[in-house]
Design a protein around this motif. Structure first.
Motif, PDB file in Angstrom:
ATOM      1  N   MET A   1      34.663  -5.800  15.308  1.00  8.13           N
ATOM      2  CA  MET A   1      34.061  -7.137  15.253  1.00  8.13           C
ATOM      3  C   MET A   1      32.996  -7.209  14.158  1.00  8.13           C
ATOM      4  O   MET A   1      32.158  -6.318  14.045  1.00  8.13           O
ATOM      5  CB  MET A   1      33.400  -7.420  16.604  1.00  8.13           C
ATOM      6  N   ARG A   2      33.087  -8.243  13.362  1.00 15.07           N
ATOM      7  CA  ARG A   2      32.037  -8.423  12.352  1.00 15.07           C
ATOM      8  C   ARG A   2      31.137  -9.565  12.809  1.00 15.07           C
ATOM      9  O   ARG A   2      31.552 -10.718  12.818  1.00 15.07           O
ATOM     10  CB  ARG A   2      32.680  -8.762  11.009  1.00 15.07           C
ATOM     11  N   PRO A   3      29.902  -9.244  13.228  1.00 10.46           N
ATOM     12  CA  PRO A   3      29.033 -10.334  13.671  1.00 10.46           C
ATOM     13  C   PRO A   3      28.548 -11.129  12.474  1.00 10.46           C
ATOM     14  O   PRO A   3      28.050 -10.549  11.509  1.00 10.46           O
ATOM     15  CB  PRO A   3      27.873  -9.612  14.357  1.00 10.46           C
ATOM     16  N   ILE A   4      28.706 -12.431  12.520  1.00  9.18           N
ATOM     17  CA  ILE A   4      28.285 -13.248  11.383  1.00  9.18           C
ATOM     18  C   ILE A   4      27.063 -14.097  11.736  1.00  9.18           C
ATOM     19  O   ILE A   4      26.312 -14.515  10.854  1.00  9.18           O
ATOM     20  CB  ILE A   4      29.469 -14.089  10.833  1.00  9.18           C
ATOM     21  N   LEU A   5      26.884 -14.345  13.029  1.00  8.06           N
ATOM     22  CA  LEU A   5      25.643 -14.969  13.499  1.00  8.06           C
ATOM     23  C   LEU A   5      25.049 -14.016  14.527  1.00  8.06           C
ATOM     24  O   LEU A   5      25.767 -13.542  15.411  1.00  8.06           O
ATOM     25  CB  LEU A   5      25.908 -16.319  14.178  1.00  8.06           C
ATOM     26  N   GLN A   6      23.763 -13.775  14.402  1.00  9.57           N
ATOM     27  CA  GLN A   6      23.115 -12.890  15.376  1.00  9.57           C
ATOM     28  C   GLN A   6      21.783 -13.480  15.822  1.00  9.57           C
ATOM     29  O   GLN A   6      20.927 -13.777  14.973  1.00  9.57           O
ATOM     30  CB  GLN A   6      22.849 -11.522  14.763  1.00  9.57           C
ATOM     31  N   ALA A   7      21.663 -13.641  17.127  1.00 10.86           N
ATOM     32  CA  ALA A   7      20.363 -13.985  17.703  1.00 10.86           C
ATOM     33  C   ALA A   7      19.788 -12.689  18.241  1.00 10.86           C
ATOM     34  O   ALA A   7      20.437 -12.002  19.036  1.00 10.86           O
ATOM     35  CB  ALA A   7      20.539 -14.998  18.829  1.00 10.86           C
ATOM     36  N   GLU A   8      18.599 -12.344  17.769  1.00 13.43           N
ATOM     37  CA  GLU A   8      17.993 -11.072  18.187  1.00 13.43           C
ATOM     38  C   GLU A   8      16.687 -11.339  18.910  1.00 13.43           C
ATOM     39  O   GLU A   8      15.696 -11.724  18.280  1.00 13.43           O
ATOM     40  CB  GLU A   8      17.744 -10.189  16.950  1.00 13.43           C
TER      41      GLU A   8
END
Ligand SMILES: Nc1ncnc2c1ncn2[C@@H]1O[C@H](COP(=O)(O)OP(=O)(O)OP(=O)(O)O)[C@@H](O)[C@H]1O
Length: 305
Positions: free
Chosen positions: A1-8
């Motif tokens: 999986m390539r995360p393109i949006l990340q909420a951290e």
């Protein structure tokens, strides 16, 4: 999986109100991800954080690994529909889209985009007289004007009739087919049910589940099968004897959980009971209701390979 949006670990407070508390999730590139939650859950705030329209109290919202403003031309990376009121009422639709394309540094053909959103016939009209549904369509054309990799939509089906909703689903599937990422919020399950690959579910400012939509349903919705029989009581007895649970009997309709439909068919056959219909009741609705009522403990694996 390539995360393109990340909420951290996103937290956002408005004064004493914590609109988001420690929200973390990621969105897969090339998929349609639904961002689902009841009214006031914090969906719009999260989307605004990705678009840097508000600052997080703490945490980060990253677009393909960095904040939006660090991309040389943000409009080529992300196109967004935040509400339908995106156009100057005195400007023609075609000029509105042309302007958006220029601002995003893209050479998109405004007329072609308007055609794509079903507004070709009114391309030359000023947008002041557009209906809510037409404005939603226009907003989508504006969002696509930069030929973006990621499309973020906040409740884009508001104001659309059923035909419009079916249409926008097709458009969004088409965007996925072009390899784009779609992140779409809604408070209505039914809008997303046959559209999304993945889900992020939020309630009261916290993530309650994320991952594939199918896994979400499996996790939160007990298996339920609805059958029609002219011997509902006898069927109920046989089902209970086989370890199933009868949830409801209404006339000839019996609602059963805890047994697969194939098992149920065999139980009826062995008991000599005819079934006229057998339907698996699956869907996001029940899963969503259960998940958002369960509180805020993370309940689903968020990992995807
Ligand atoms: N600018 C703001 N100032 C103060 N409170 C805000 C602001 N923006 C949002 N909120 C509050 O933060 C909470 C989350 O709001 P948000 O709009 O993100 O929810 P939502 O999930 O998008 O809801 P809806 O589906 O109703 O749009 C709500 O209680 C809202 O009133």
């Amino acid at each position: 999986m390539r995360p393109i949006l990340q909420a951290e670990n996103l937290t956002k407070r408005f004064g004493s109100l914590a609109a988001l508390r420690n929200v973390s999730f990621s969105v897969r590139a090339g998929a349609i991800t639904g961002f689902l939650g009841p009214n006031g859950a914090g969906k719009t705030t999260t989307l605004r954080l990705f678009l840097e329209l508000v600052r997080p109290t703490c945490g980060a919202a990253l677009i393909d690994g960095k904040p939006l403003h660090e991309w040389p031309i943000p409009g080529r990376k992300v196109g967004a529909v935040l509400d339908g009121h995106c156009a100057h009422p005195g400007r023609r639709a075609v000029d509105t889209v042309r302007l958006a394309a220029r601002l995003a540094g893209a050479g998109a053909d405004a007329e072609e985009l308007l055609d794509q959103v079903g507004l070709a016939d009114v391309a030359g009209q000023r947008t002041g007289a557009f209906s809510r549904g037409m404005l939603q369509r226009l907003a989508l054309a504006i969002a696509l004007a930069g030929d973006p990799e990621i499309v973020i939509l906040d409740e884009p089906m508001n104001g659309l009739d059923p035909e419009g909703i079916a249409w926008i689903k097709d458009v969004l599937r088409g965007l996925r087919g072009q390899g784009r990422t779609v992140f779409i919020s809604s408070h209505l399950l039914a809008e997303l049910e046959d559209l999304v690959d993945d889900l992020v579910v939020i309630a009261q400012g916290e993530v309650v589940g994320s991952g594939s939509a199918a896994a979400f349903v499996d996790r939160f919705q007990p298996q339920t099968v609805s059958v029609l029989s002219d011997q509902p009581q006898a069927l109920a007895t046989a089902v209970t004897g086989a370890g199933g649970q009868v949830l409801d009997i209404n006339g000839q309709r019996v609602l059963i959980s805890g047994l697969a439909s194939a098992q149920l068919g065999e139980i009826a056959r062995d008991a000599g009971i005819a079934l006229f219909a057998l339907t698996e009741e699956r869907g996001l609705h029940m899963a969503f209701t259960i998940a958002t009522n369960l509180g805020t403990e993370p309940l689903l694996d968020t990992e995807q390979e």
